[in-house]
Design an enzyme around this catalytic site. Structure first.
Site, PDB file in Angstrom:
ATOM      1  N   SER A 189      43.579  43.952  42.477  1.00 19.82           N
ATOM      2  CA  SER A 189      44.143  43.051  41.451  1.00 19.82           C
ATOM      3  C   SER A 189      44.640  43.764  40.348  1.00 19.82           C
ATOM      4  CB  SER A 189      43.087  42.111  41.326  1.00 19.82           C
ATOM      5  OG  SER A 189      43.335  40.998  40.566  1.00 19.82           O
ATOM      6  N   ASP A 276      45.545  34.434  49.476  1.00 19.57           N
ATOM      7  CA  ASP A 276      44.948  34.864  48.233  1.00 19.57           C
ATOM      8  C   ASP A 276      45.504  33.696  47.252  1.00 19.57           C
ATOM      9  OD1 ASP A 276      44.639  35.955  45.878  1.00 19.57           O
ATOM     10  OD2 ASP A 276      45.306  38.029  46.384  1.00 19.57           O
ATOM     11  N   HIS A 315      41.040  36.679  47.849  1.00 22.80           N
ATOM     12  CA  HIS A 315      41.549  37.434  46.761  1.00 22.80           C
ATOM     13  C   HIS A 315      40.621  38.816  47.003  1.00 22.80           C
ATOM     14  CE1 HIS A 315      43.435  39.219  43.199  1.00 22.80           C
ATOM     15  NE2 HIS A 315      42.159  39.085  42.651  1.00 22.80           N
TER      16      HIS A 315
END
EC number: 3.1.-.-
Length: 403
Positions: A189, A276, A315
């Protein structure tokens, strides 16, 4: 009758008042963010969100990491970083009761090392992060992770430049103790932005890592902010870029993965789940397309592994994939076309992979792979009436011949 009419009028007045307050707040927030850009920086880093709460980062064993040591490093004056070092699971018994010196010496063993750079919010003790450490440790890797300045029990004020310098300091600390062992960098991320910043800097000084893994990456922070779920209610607000995106850039926050990959010269693996909700899947695919065409990767492998939305990895749950060990193994070994074809069948997606030396034959193989994947999807659709576990078993059995 008169009383009912008065009650109705009073209710309408209160509703109008609430509506005006909501509209006023909606309009005021963009101006507040524009006048105080520090707010936007806080929302990007979310370092003040410490999840899970009430854990002692000095005791990683409380999170089930009984073969992990906590240390503190000081990259510069007034900055302290909390670090966890998890040794390979095969050393679990030997690690009991050992001190920091033993853990540092262990880095010189024959086991490869992964430097993990986490995303925003939480700490190095986040639940999904701990589970990934356990998976990687069980596969025989040392895992070194840390909280950037301003996160967890690390001391300092967060900034993109500071986070990158923290990562560089930890990388140099590892290299000084690891000898000739392979060192891989894994970013997740927001940590993918730190990772590409770091690797670009390492390549510029001609000390690249052995490989770079990006999990749920974006192209740059402006595109990510525009695509983030929190921006939905303002996405079509007049002057959205001026109110919300320009303050980010003016604060010195860019995390330009799309620009960094043009200057990186090491193998690259991108992992991204189709479902995601935080970093859109198309941003990961776009980043892969940029990297695959970059001249800096002409002598290195670039691979994109998508995970079908039916798997539910979203995610931060790619660590749950039973295929992850085989994906990593094949990537390190340098396997390409056969592995990609099998993975496409298993994951329900076309797997992007550019070999070390692109050619016309490779372009032809991509076209052929698209036909094969389409046929496999038809086969999977025909298998849908069977129970879900039977389909998963079929996928897993085909993976055994991958490498």
């Amino acid at each position: 009758m008169i009383m009912r009419e008065n009650m109705r009028k009073g209710l309408c007045f209160r509703l109008r008042k609430i509506l005006l307050c909501v509209v006023g707040l909606y309009v005021a927030i963009p101006f507040l963010i524009k006048l105080c850009p520090g707010i936007q920086a806080k929302l990007i880093f979310l370092n003040f969100v410490r999840v899970p709460y009430f854990i002692d980062l000095k005791k990683p064993q409380d999170q089930g990491l009984n073969h992990t040591c906590n240390y503190y490093l000081q990259p510069e004056e007034d900055v302290t970083l909390g670090v966890w070092h998890t040794v390979p699971a095969v050393w679990w018994k030997n690690a009991q009761g050992k001190d920091q010196m033993w853990y540092e010496d262990a880095l010189a063993s024959s086991h490869p090392i992964i430097l993990y750079l986490h995303g925003n919010a939480g700490t190095r003790g986040g639940d999904h992060r701990v589970e990934l450490y356990k998976v990687l440790s069980s596969l025989g890797y040392h895992v070194v992770t840390f909280d950037y300045r301003g996160w967890g029990d690390s001391v300092g004020t967060p900034s993109e430049q500071g986070m990158t310098y923290d990562a560089l300091h930890v990388f140099d600390w590892i290299k000084a103790r690891s000898g000739d062992n392979s060192v891989y960098i894994w970013g997740h991320s927001l940590g993918t932005g730190v990772a590409t910043n770091l690797v670009r800097r390492l390549c510029e000084r001609e000390t690249p890592p052995d490989a770079l893994i990006l999990e749920s990456p974006f192209t740059n922070i402006r595109e990510e902010a525009k695509s983030h779920p929190f921006s939905v209610i303002y996405r079509y607000f007049p002057g959205f870029d001026w109110f919300f995106l320009d303050p980010i850039t003016n604060s010195g926050i860019q995390f330009a993965n799309d620009e960094n990959v043009k200057h990186i010269s090491c193998s690259l693996l991108i992992l991204h789940a189709e479902d995601d909700p935080v970093v859109p899947f198309q941003l990961g695919r776009k980043l892969y397309n940029i990297a695959a065409l970059s001249r800096s990767f002409r002598d290195f492998k670039v691979q994109f592994i998508p995970f079908h939305s039916d798997l539910g990895y979203r995610h931060k749950y790619i660590y749950k994939s039973p295929e992850l060990p085989r994906i990593l193994s094949c990537f390190w070994k340098g396997g390409c076309a056969p592995g990609c074809t099998a993975l496409a069948e298993i994951l329900g997606q076309d797997v992007g992979c550019r070999p070390r030396h692109p050619s016309r034959a490779w372009a032809q193989s991509l076209r052929m792979r698209g036909v094969l994947v389409a046929k496999r999807r038809v086969w999977m659709d025909q298998a849908l009436p069977a129970s879900r576990w039977r389909v998963q078993a079929a996928r897993t059995s085909r993976l055994r011949g991958l490498c």
